[in-house]
Enzyme design. Structure first.
Site, PDB file in Angstrom:
ATOM      1  N   ASN A   7       0.883  -1.179   0.000  1.00 48.12           N
ATOM      2  CA  ASN A   7       0.000   0.000   0.000  1.00 48.12           C
ATOM      3  C   ASN A   7       0.912   1.217   0.000  1.00 48.12           C
ATOM      4  OD1 ASN A   7      -1.732   2.073   0.535  1.00 48.12           O
ATOM      5  ND2 ASN A   7      -2.675   1.135   2.354  1.00 48.12           N
ATOM      6  N   ARG A  90      -2.585  -2.025  -3.444  1.00 51.23           N
ATOM      7  CA  ARG A  90      -3.748  -1.161  -3.273  1.00 51.23           C
ATOM      8  C   ARG A  90      -3.638  -0.022  -4.288  1.00 51.23           C
ATOM      9  NH1 ARG A  90      -4.614   3.659   0.889  1.00 51.23           N
ATOM     10  NH2 ARG A  90      -6.801   4.054   0.419  1.00 51.23           N
ATOM     11  N   HIS A 179     -12.831   3.466   0.287  1.00 56.46           N
ATOM     12  CA  HIS A 179     -12.832   2.407   1.307  1.00 56.46           C
ATOM     13  C   HIS A 179     -13.535   1.145   0.774  1.00 56.46           C
ATOM     14  CE1 HIS A 179     -12.956   5.816   4.504  1.00 56.46           C
ATOM     15  NE2 HIS A 179     -11.716   5.386   4.405  1.00 56.46           N
ATOM     16  N   ARG A 240     -11.617  16.132   7.852  1.00 52.04           N
ATOM     17  CA  ARG A 240     -12.382  16.536   6.654  1.00 52.04           C
ATOM     18  C   ARG A 240     -13.785  16.951   7.043  1.00 52.04           C
ATOM     19  NH1 ARG A 240     -11.089  11.151   3.930  1.00 52.04           N
ATOM     20  NH2 ARG A 240      -8.873  11.363   3.432  1.00 52.04           N
ATOM     21  N   GLU A 384      -8.173  -4.788   5.472  1.00 56.59           N
ATOM     22  CA  GLU A 384      -8.034  -4.489   4.048  1.00 56.59           C
ATOM     23  C   GLU A 384      -6.909  -5.306   3.404  1.00 56.59           C
ATOM     24  OE1 GLU A 384      -8.646  -0.445   5.522  1.00 56.59           O
ATOM     25  OE2 GLU A 384      -9.218   0.078   3.482  1.00 56.59           O
TER      26      GLU A 384
END
Ligand code: ADP
Length: 400
Positions: A7, A90, A179, A240, A384
């Site tokens: 990743n 990823r 996601h 965010r 993940e």
């Protein structure tokens, strides 16, 4: 099979080696401060973390160090690179090109490059990881797994923004969602855990981490999700803002004498619970402690966060025309029992009941609703890397 999961970010890189048969993690770690100075964290299963400070001018040196650490005669997990059967990468944005994980080929790389303007910070870093691995491990099959792919099943009514349709056609402006690897993994695990038939199920997945998104999954396919063209949309997050009136960009720009990217920087990095708590923290542990000792801003931040999660779940119950299960995952979803019970207590009218004792269990799949709850609510830790490992093996067996 031994699968290396990569990743790759712009200045960091996370990795794991997983035995796909036992699904055990053999080694994992990360490279940090690539291009600055360089730091490798390496951990073989069952042993302590080893930290090595060493120059990593580019991702090539970083990945080379990871491969050397994996082959270290004392603490390594392979004796040669030939033992790595596949690499799973990823990739953040697959645009409309990719609705699932795919074998990495030159055409695939070109298609990912074409999506770069949709994820200008992430896709180039992901591509560097792919190119360096191809160079250092020529001949090893590699698979790309996209954050956006799982959401490609959304219907047009969910992914179209109500703006002139030419902008969708010309510039591909639409909701993509992120996601996806986690939403896909957790929805499947939820069905398995609860004994539901995934192909006849209505599941809402709440991935609540520093970045947070919710998805509505019908019969195993995503029908809506809260992030958009970029991960800035939807819920209130760590830093965010999530959804705000778009006019704020011009309004605040004028007040602060900033251009659009200056305001977007504020909405990405200084907003969410961090901004609402007056810069106190984006971490829910800090916010809960502060709220408990009477900090009003911290309490507001937690309230706004939970309110947005609640209203989004409510919207997705409508979109699904009912719901069989609601799953919480990621840093906040897995660890913060107060967020879970605050949110779920807003659905008392629907017959949802939380068992507070079960809600306190951590670190495993757990059903936190009572037996008489009308909807099953559970905590399903996301993974993940394991999802990428499973996809990598599946894609390779399809392409044999
Ligand atoms: P990301 O992968 O998006 O960086 P994570 O899924 O790792 O985020 O979640 C990180 C967040 O999870 C932290 O910022 C913190 O708010 C929250 N978190 C982690 N542990 C706990 C805990 N024990 N209690 C409450 N919140 C926690």
């Amino acid at each position: 099979m031994k699968v290396l999961i990569i990743n790759c970010g712009s200045s960091s890189l996370k990795y794991q080696v997983i035995d796909s048969d036992s699904e055990e993690v053999l080694a994992k770690g990360l490279c940090e401060r690539i291009g600055i100075d360089g730091r490798l964290v390496y951990q073989k299963a069952g042993l302590d973390k080893e930290i090595t400070e060493a120059p990593m001018p580019t991702h090539k040196e970083a990945i080379q160090m990871v491969l050397d650490a994996l082959q270290n005669p004392k603490t390594g997990v392979i004796s040669s690179l030939k033992e790595i059967d596949a690499v799973g990468h990823r990739v953040v944005h697959g645009g409309e090109e990719f609705s699932g994980s795919v074998l990495i080929t030159d055409e695939m790389i070109k298609a990912v490059e074409n999506c770069t303007d949709l994820a200008p910070l992430h896709n180039p870093a992901n591509l560097i990881g792919i190119r360096v691995c191809k160079e250092l491990m020529p001949g090893t099959p590699m698979v790309g797994c996209f954050d956006t792919a799982f959401h490609q099943t959304m219907p047009a009514k969910a992914y179209l923004y109500p703006i002139p349709i030419e902008y969708y056609e010309k510039y591909h402006i639409r909701k993509y969602g992120f996601h996806g690897t986690s939403h896909s993994f957790v929805s499947k695990e939820t069905a398995k855990f609860l004994g539901l038939d995934l192909n006849h199920s209505k599941i809402i997945v709440c991935h609540l981490g520093n970045g947070a998104s919710i998805s509505a999954v019908k019969d195993g396919r995503c029908i809506d999700t809260s992030m958009g063209l970029t991960p800035l949309a939807g819920l209130c997050m760590g830093t965010r803002s999530g959804d705000v009136d778009p006019s704020i960009v011009e309004f605040l720009g004028k007040k602060l004498n900033l251009d659009a990217s200056g305001v977007l920087q504020i909405l990405n990095k200084k907003s969410g619970v961090l901004g609402l708590s007056r810069g106190l923290s984006s971490d829910f542990r800090d916010l809960s402690a502060a709220a408990e000792s009477g900090n009003r801003d911290a309490q507001n931040a937690l309230d706004v966060f939970c309110y947005r999660v609640t209203t989004t779940i409510g919207a997705y119950i409508a979109a699904l025309d009912g719901v069989d299960a609601i799953a919480f995952t990621a840093g906040i979803g897995e660890n913060d029992k107060d967020v879970r019970s605050t949110v779920m207590n807003n659905f008392h009218y629907m017959g949802i009941r939380i068992d507070e004792e079960k809600n306190s269990i951590r670190g495993e799949n757990v059903k936190i609703s009572t037996d008489d709850s009308k909807v099953a609510v559970c905590v399903i830790p996301t993974n993940e890397e394991l999802a990428i490992c499973r996809d990598t093996v599946a894609v390779l067996s399809e392409n044999k």
